[in-house]
Design a protein around this motif. Structure first.
Motif, PDB file in Angstrom:
ATOM      1  N   LEU A  58       6.966 -20.935 -64.211  1.00  0.00           N
ATOM      2  CA  LEU A  58       6.549 -21.211 -65.589  1.00  0.00           C
ATOM      3  C   LEU A  58       6.387 -22.713 -65.825  1.00  0.00           C
ATOM      4  CD1 LEU A  58       8.715 -18.659 -67.623  1.00  0.00           C
ATOM      5  CD2 LEU A  58       6.267 -18.537 -67.108  1.00  0.00           C
ATOM      6  N   GLY A  59       7.144 -23.504 -65.073  1.00  0.00           N
ATOM      7  CA  GLY A  59       7.048 -24.954 -65.206  1.00  0.00           C
ATOM      8  C   GLY A  59       5.710 -25.511 -64.762  1.00  0.00           C
ATOM      9  N   ILE A  60       4.916 -24.678 -64.082  1.00  0.00           N
ATOM     10  CA  ILE A  60       3.590 -25.100 -63.645  1.00  0.00           C
ATOM     11  C   ILE A  60       2.585 -25.024 -64.787  1.00  0.00           C
ATOM     12  CG2 ILE A  60       1.667 -24.534 -62.076  1.00  0.00           C
ATOM     13  CD1 ILE A  60       3.748 -23.456 -60.115  1.00  0.00           C
ATOM     14  N   VAL A  61       2.849 -24.147 -65.762  1.00  0.00           N
ATOM     15  CA  VAL A  61       1.894 -23.899 -66.851  1.00  0.00           C
ATOM     16  C   VAL A  61       1.470 -25.177 -67.574  1.00  0.00           C
ATOM     17  CG1 VAL A  61       1.525 -22.716 -69.055  1.00  0.00           C
ATOM     18  CG2 VAL A  61       2.637 -21.518 -67.172  1.00  0.00           C
ATOM     19  N   PRO A  62       2.416 -26.042 -67.997  1.00  0.00           N
ATOM     20  CA  PRO A  62       1.980 -27.272 -68.689  1.00  0.00           C
ATOM     21  C   PRO A  62       1.061 -28.140 -67.841  1.00  0.00           C
ATOM     22  CG  PRO A  62       4.315 -26.896 -69.047  1.00  0.00           C
ATOM     23  CD  PRO A  62       3.885 -25.935 -67.979  1.00  0.00           C
ATOM     24  N   HIS A  63       1.316 -28.202 -66.543  1.00  0.00           N
ATOM     25  CA  HIS A  63       0.452 -28.990 -65.658  1.00  0.00           C
ATOM     26  C   HIS A  63      -0.932 -28.361 -65.562  1.00  0.00           C
ATOM     27  CE1 HIS A  63       3.831 -31.458 -64.335  1.00  0.00           C
ATOM     28  NE2 HIS A  63       4.537 -30.346 -64.223  1.00  0.00           N
ATOM     29  N   VAL A  98      15.157 -22.257 -68.084  1.00  0.00           N
ATOM     30  CA  VAL A  98      14.863 -23.557 -68.697  1.00  0.00           C
ATOM     31  C   VAL A  98      15.046 -24.685 -67.685  1.00  0.00           C
ATOM     32  CG1 VAL A  98      15.654 -25.243 -70.399  1.00  0.00           C
ATOM     33  CG2 VAL A  98      15.345 -22.853 -71.061  1.00  0.00           C
ATOM     34  N   SER A  99      16.114 -24.605 -66.888  1.00  0.00           N
ATOM     35  CA  SER A  99      16.336 -25.635 -65.871  1.00  0.00           C
ATOM     36  C   SER A  99      15.194 -25.644 -64.866  1.00  0.00           C
ATOM     37  CB  SER A  99      17.664 -25.386 -65.144  1.00  0.00           C
ATOM     38  OG  SER A  99      18.759 -25.558 -66.016  1.00  0.00           O
ATOM     39  N   GLY A 100      14.746 -24.456 -64.455  1.00  0.00           N
ATOM     40  CA  GLY A 100      13.631 -24.373 -63.523  1.00  0.00           C
ATOM     41  C   GLY A 100      12.353 -24.927 -64.115  1.00  0.00           C
ATOM     42  N   ILE A 101      12.111 -24.622 -65.391  1.00  0.00           N
ATOM     43  CA  ILE A 101      10.920 -25.136 -66.069  1.00  0.00           C
ATOM     44  C   ILE A 101      10.952 -26.662 -66.136  1.00  0.00           C
ATOM     45  CG2 ILE A 101       9.735 -25.291 -68.303  1.00  0.00           C
ATOM     46  CD1 ILE A 101      10.481 -22.368 -68.776  1.00  0.00           C
ATOM     47  N   LEU A 102      12.103 -27.213 -66.531  1.00  0.00           N
ATOM     48  CA  LEU A 102      12.219 -28.670 -66.662  1.00  0.00           C
ATOM     49  C   LEU A 102      12.007 -29.379 -65.332  1.00  0.00           C
ATOM     50  CD1 LEU A 102      15.240 -29.018 -69.127  1.00  0.00           C
ATOM     51  CD2 LEU A 102      12.835 -29.554 -69.566  1.00  0.00           C
ATOM     52  N   ILE A 103      12.492 -28.770 -64.251  1.00  0.00           N
ATOM     53  CA  ILE A 103      12.338 -29.386 -62.939  1.00  0.00           C
ATOM     54  C   ILE A 103      10.870 -29.614 -62.609  1.00  0.00           C
ATOM     55  CG2 ILE A 103      12.465 -28.830 -60.463  1.00  0.00           C
ATOM     56  CD1 ILE A 103      15.281 -27.857 -60.909  1.00  0.00           C
ATOM     57  N   ASN A 104      10.030 -28.634 -62.931  1.00  0.00           N
ATOM     58  CA  ASN A 104       8.603 -28.782 -62.626  1.00  0.00           C
ATOM     59  C   ASN A 104       7.827 -29.512 -63.713  1.00  0.00           C
ATOM     60  OD1 ASN A 104       8.327 -27.890 -60.033  1.00  0.00           O
ATOM     61  ND2 ASN A 104       7.740 -25.804 -60.568  1.00  0.00           N
ATOM     62  N   VAL A 105       8.219 -29.313 -64.978  1.00  0.00           N
ATOM     63  CA  VAL A 105       7.524 -30.007 -66.072  1.00  0.00           C
ATOM     64  C   VAL A 105       7.677 -31.515 -65.932  1.00  0.00           C
ATOM     65  CG1 VAL A 105       7.570 -30.464 -68.549  1.00  0.00           C
ATOM     66  CG2 VAL A 105       7.578 -28.114 -67.731  1.00  0.00           C
ATOM     67  N   LEU A 106       8.887 -31.954 -65.578  1.00  0.00           N
ATOM     68  CA  LEU A 106       9.167 -33.390 -65.483  1.00  0.00           C
ATOM     69  C   LEU A 106       8.818 -33.946 -64.105  1.00  0.00           C
ATOM     70  CD1 LEU A 106      12.576 -33.456 -67.401  1.00  0.00           C
ATOM     71  CD2 LEU A 106      10.300 -34.065 -68.252  1.00  0.00           C
ATOM     72  N   ASN A 107       7.752 -33.452 -63.544  1.00  0.00           N
ATOM     73  CA  ASN A 107       7.300 -33.922 -62.239  1.00  0.00           C
ATOM     74  C   ASN A 107       5.825 -34.332 -62.337  1.00  0.00           C
ATOM     75  OD1 ASN A 107       6.739 -34.455 -59.588  1.00  0.00           O
ATOM     76  ND2 ASN A 107       7.149 -32.388 -58.845  1.00  0.00           N
TER      77      ASN A 107
END
Length: 203
Positions: A44-49, A109-118
């Motif tokens: 899910l953290g890929i979605v914003p990118h 949420v932790s998984g999402i943040l890991i990818n969002v903040l990359n």
């Protein structure tokens, strides 16, 4: 869907990074279910990118040094926090002998943040996806969304495989306190190294 895209995406996803480390730690610390939940969060953290890429926001990040630096150091800070959590045996990445109740939302949420903040993931999308979309293609936006969805599916499958493997050897790890201690240190060192690498990354 070209074979080149699938092979390149698979290599990029399977290469160990923050998401892989996080999913492995979830599988080792809390078992198969937690590893799958962690994989969902990272995916899910890929979605914003993806959204930034298809809407053109990546161009701003690519040209604005300030925007890149802000996102980069937010990511570095979070990775350092994850390293501290692993070292101190707290949070979602603690390698524990007993399974404790742990809200799935927190793991996600932790998984999402890991990818969002990359920011490097956004840069990857910016440089990677356009190579597989023809300039004159009438539905180029739809094509990029399609390719992004496939990339996310590959991410989920590969990360889940990593996590399930980690969960399968969990009993061998949790039954050995010394191994657990060194495993926690290894995860802390991995997050620290990834944070340092990101800190010195150029735009």
């Amino acid at each position: 869907m070209s074979i080149a895209f699938l092979v390149t995406a698979l290599i990029m996803v399977a290469t160990p990074g923050t998401g892989v480390v996080y999913t492995l730690s979830a599988g080792l610390s809390r078992g198969r279910r937690a590893s799958v939940v962690a994989a969902i969060g990272c995916t899910l953290g890929i979605v914003p990118h993806m959204m930034a890429t298809v809407t053109g926001l990546t161009a701003l990040l690519h040209t604005s040094a300030l925007a890149f630096q802000v996102l980069k150091y937010l990511g570095v800070t979070y990775l350092l926090y994850m390293a501290w959590a692993a070292l101190k045996d707290k949070g979602t990445i603690a390698v524990e002998g007993e399974t404790e109740p742990h809200p799935a939302t927190r793991v996600i949420v932790s998984g999402i943040l890991i990818n969002v903040l990359n920011p490097k993931l956004t840069m990857f999308f910016f440089a990677f996806l356009p190579q597989f979309v023809s300039a004159g293609e009438p539905d180029s936006l739809l094509r990029m969304v399609e390719l992004s969805a496939v990339f996310m599916l590959i991410t989920f499958v590969v990360f889940t495989a990593y996590g399930i493997f980690a969960a399968s050897v969990r009993n061998h790890v949790t039954s050995r306190p010394r191994v657990m201690t060194w495993m926690g240190r290894a995860f802390a060192g991995s997050f620290l190294a990834l944070g340092v690498k990101l800190a010195f990354a150029d735009q």
